[in-house]
Design an enzyme around this catalytic site. Structure first.
Site, PDB file in Angstrom:
ATOM      1  N   TYR A   1       0.871  -1.169   0.000  1.00 24.78           N
ATOM      2  CA  TYR A   1       0.000   0.000   0.000  1.00 24.78           C
ATOM      3  C   TYR A   1       0.909   1.220   0.000  1.00 24.78           C
ATOM      4  CZ  TYR A   1      -4.590  -2.046   0.985  1.00 24.78           C
ATOM      5  OH  TYR A   1      -5.785  -2.703   0.900  1.00 24.78           O
TER       6      TYR A   1
ATOM      7  N   ASP B   1      -6.422  -0.191  -5.904  1.00 25.34           N
ATOM      8  CA  ASP B   1      -7.885  -0.021  -5.908  1.00 25.34           C
ATOM      9  C   ASP B   1      -8.407   0.563  -4.599  1.00 25.34           C
ATOM     10  OD1 ASP B   1      -7.588  -2.105  -4.130  1.00 25.34           O
ATOM     11  OD2 ASP B   1      -8.466  -3.628  -5.429  1.00 25.34           O
TER      12      ASP B   1
ATOM     13  N   HIS C   1     -10.756  -6.613  -5.158  1.00 29.36           N
ATOM     14  CA  HIS C   1     -10.436  -6.586  -3.726  1.00 29.36           C
ATOM     15  C   HIS C   1     -11.462  -7.424  -2.941  1.00 29.36           C
ATOM     16  CE1 HIS C   1      -7.973  -3.836  -0.930  1.00 29.36           C
ATOM     17  NE2 HIS C   1      -8.576  -4.672  -0.112  1.00 29.36           N
TER      18      HIS C   1
HETATM   19  O1  173 Z   1      -9.677  -5.049   2.481  1.00 26.98           O
HETATM   20  C1  173 Z   1      -9.198  -4.530   3.494  1.00 26.98           C
HETATM   21  O2  173 Z   1      -9.758  -4.640   4.589  1.00 26.98           O
HETATM   22  C2  173 Z   1      -7.970  -3.751   3.340  1.00 26.98           C
HETATM   23  O3  173 Z   1      -7.493  -3.696   2.274  1.00 26.98           O
HETATM   24  C3  173 Z   1      -7.347  -3.016   4.470  1.00 26.98           C
HETATM   25  C4  173 Z   1      -6.779  -1.779   4.262  1.00 26.98           C
HETATM   26  C5  173 Z   1      -6.215  -1.110   5.316  1.00 26.98           C
HETATM   27  C6  173 Z   1      -6.161  -1.656   6.561  1.00 26.98           C
HETATM   28  C7  173 Z   1      -6.708  -2.890   6.779  1.00 26.98           C
HETATM   29  C8  173 Z   1      -7.290  -3.567   5.731  1.00 26.98           C
END
Ligand code: 173
Length: 496
Positions: free
Chosen positions: A245, A273, A360
């Site tokens: 991320y 996404d 996702h």
């Molecule tokens: O799908 C999710 O829950 C996810 O991508 C996410 C994003 C940030 C923190 C925890 C989960």
């Protein structure tokens, strides 16, 4: 303790307790250290409200359930470290805990033996009974009306087979290569956050189970163990990928890439996404918590803020960043979360090694199409333009059977990812569950390939599929709407 800078000003619990507002700054004690989380409030995927609830207090208990010790290095700036807490301070209770823990323990003790698991849905069923309500809500939820969540799964049911007969299927080989690495089957464990919500060993037992079965584990940026703990847990010779991320602080991305190089990560999957987290309402409903002012009736939901600055991920991540990541490392760069042909073509132009067609797991944009449907559209164009060998195309979402994997491969996918299935198997049975889930999927594939008349992965081709109904999307029930909808009435007869 977190991996924090060594220095800072010692803080007393009395001083800590004064920092509970934006004006006085939001301070929180975590594992014996005090952090200023004011600037992090808007970046917290779990929302700002929960941090505010623990302002001026010891949040270690809840923190340790959701986060790992590399949290500081991954998400905070050096300035956010205040210093060590100099006195003992009781940990505040975890306000996300709910449900009947005794009942869950009883269910866990009496759960069906692993030998009773015949398919991946069995793991989901057991997980649903034994998971704490907040974990089940978090894992199982998806965006809005969960149309994409269900469509991902059902789309595979609109594809049928054209099996071959009278071919030699005495030897079946389902092994393949992902980004140049040998794997024992064409599926991988996709990144999913917070594996420890369902099992104490979290991502570590997933690493062991996948490694033993020679299946790649994609490590989540939001794992509940640290990156080093998870990479160290994998058995020798096993391979892992990393899901990245990208945060507004780009330096963190380059730190992560360097860490990947140190740990011999075989692919970096930049997730694209998630400019903002989707609204997963089952999850949000479960995050309702008492504000704790002695009034248990006053409950507040910490809803993913609508505030445009409430961006956990960087909303201005672009192809330029992808180019820079490529320049920064020799590890193959992949894009996770591609949802249209045009973007696959741009990805090829940008020389990325792989794309994951993904919505996702239905957790982001509801009514995003199912990845297998997009795959069926993308691959013929790539083949026609001679581009199909230029990039590896993966899909994730909705896969629960060996036949699903085979269908995706016939269409031209290099492999498929499964996320929730691994969380469920791990939550219910730990490492052994992870291995059993993989073995089940492998044996389903093995059997289905025999019956399909195909003995190796390269021979899975589109002519083996009947795609005529793929685009005939059935109507998916809108449960929320239907529960309140009052049907129109037919004309009434008069009473006699
Ligand atoms: O799908 C999710 O829950 C996810 O991508 C996410 C994003 C940030 C923190 C925890 C989960």
């Amino acid at each position: 303790r977190l991996d924090s800078p060594p220095t800072g000003t010692p803080v007393s619990s009395e001083e800590l307790s004064k920092h509970t507002t934006l004006q006085s700054r939001i301070w929180v004690a975590i594992n014996g250290d005090v952090y200023d989380l004011t600037d992090f409030l808007s970046l917290h995927p779990g929302g700002a409200k929960i941090i505010m609830h623990y302002a001026g207090k010891n949040a270690s208990k809840i923190f340790n359930k959701y986060h790992a010790k590399d949290f500081f290095a991954k998400f905070l700036t050096p300035e956010s470290y205040v210093g060590p807490l100099i006195d003992e301070l009781d940990e505040e209770p975890d306000i996300t805990e709910s449900g009947d823990a005794e009942e869950r323990k009883r269910m866990m003790e009496n759960k069906p033996p692993l030998s009773d698991m015949f398919n991946l849905s069995d793991f989901e069923y057991v997980a649903k009974q034994i998971l704490p309500p907040n974990a089940w809500a978090y894992y199982s939820s998806a965006a809005d009306d969960e149309i994409s969540l269900r469509e991902n799964h059902y789309a595979y049911h609109r594809i049928f087979f054209h099996p071959k007969v009278l071919v030699d299927v005495s030897e079946i080989d389902i092994s393949t290569e992902f980004l140049g690495e040998k794997v024992d089957a064409p599926f991988y464990c996709s990144a999913a956050a917070q594996a420890r919500l369902g099992n104490e060993d979290g991502e570590l037992s997933i690493a062991r189970g996948c490694g033993d079965e020679n299946i790649i584990q994609m490590i989540s940026s939001q794992a509940s163990f640290s990156f080093d703990e998870i990479t160290d847990a994998k058995p020798d010779g096993a391979n892992q990928w990393f899901q990245l991320y990208v945060l507004p602080d780009r330096e963190k991305a380059y730190d992560a890439i360097k860490a990947c190089e140190k740990k011999d990560i075989k692919g970096i999957f930049v997730t694209v996404d998630t400019a903002l987290l989707g609204r997963r309402e089952k999850d949000l409903r479960h995050r309702v918590f008492s504000t704790g002012d002695g009034d248990d009736n006053e409950v507040t939901a910490f809803v993913a803020e609508n505030d445009p600055i409430m961006a956990f991920k960087d909303p201005i991540l672009t192809w330029k960043d992808i180019q820079k990541f490529k320049e920064a490392t020799d590890i193959p760069i992949a894009i996770k979360g591609v949802q249209r042909l045009e973007d696959v073509l741009i990805a090829i132009d940008n020389g990325v090694s792989a794309v994951v067609l993904s919505n996702h797991g239905g957790r982001q944009l509801d009514f995003a199409r199912s990845p297998v449907e997009i795959l069926a559209e993308v691959m013929p164009v790539l083949r026609e333009r001679g581009l199909d060998k230029k990039i590896e195309v993966y899909v994730d979402g909705g896969i629960s059977r060996g036949s699903d994997v085979i269908k995706a491969l016939c269409l031209g996918a290099k492999g498929v990812g499964l996320g929730r299935a691994f969380l469920y198997a791990n939550s219910a049975y730990g490492e052994d569950g992870v291995k059993k889930a993989i073995q089940l999927l492998k044996s389903e594939m093995y059997l289905d390939m025999k019956l399909l008349g195909v003995s190796k992965i390269e021979d899975l081709t589109p002519d083996l599929l009947d795609l005529r109904n793929l685009y005939a999307r059935p109507h998916l029930n809108d449960y929320l709407y239907n529960q309140t909808y009052e049907p129109l009435q037919s004309p009434k007869f008069r009473e006699p």
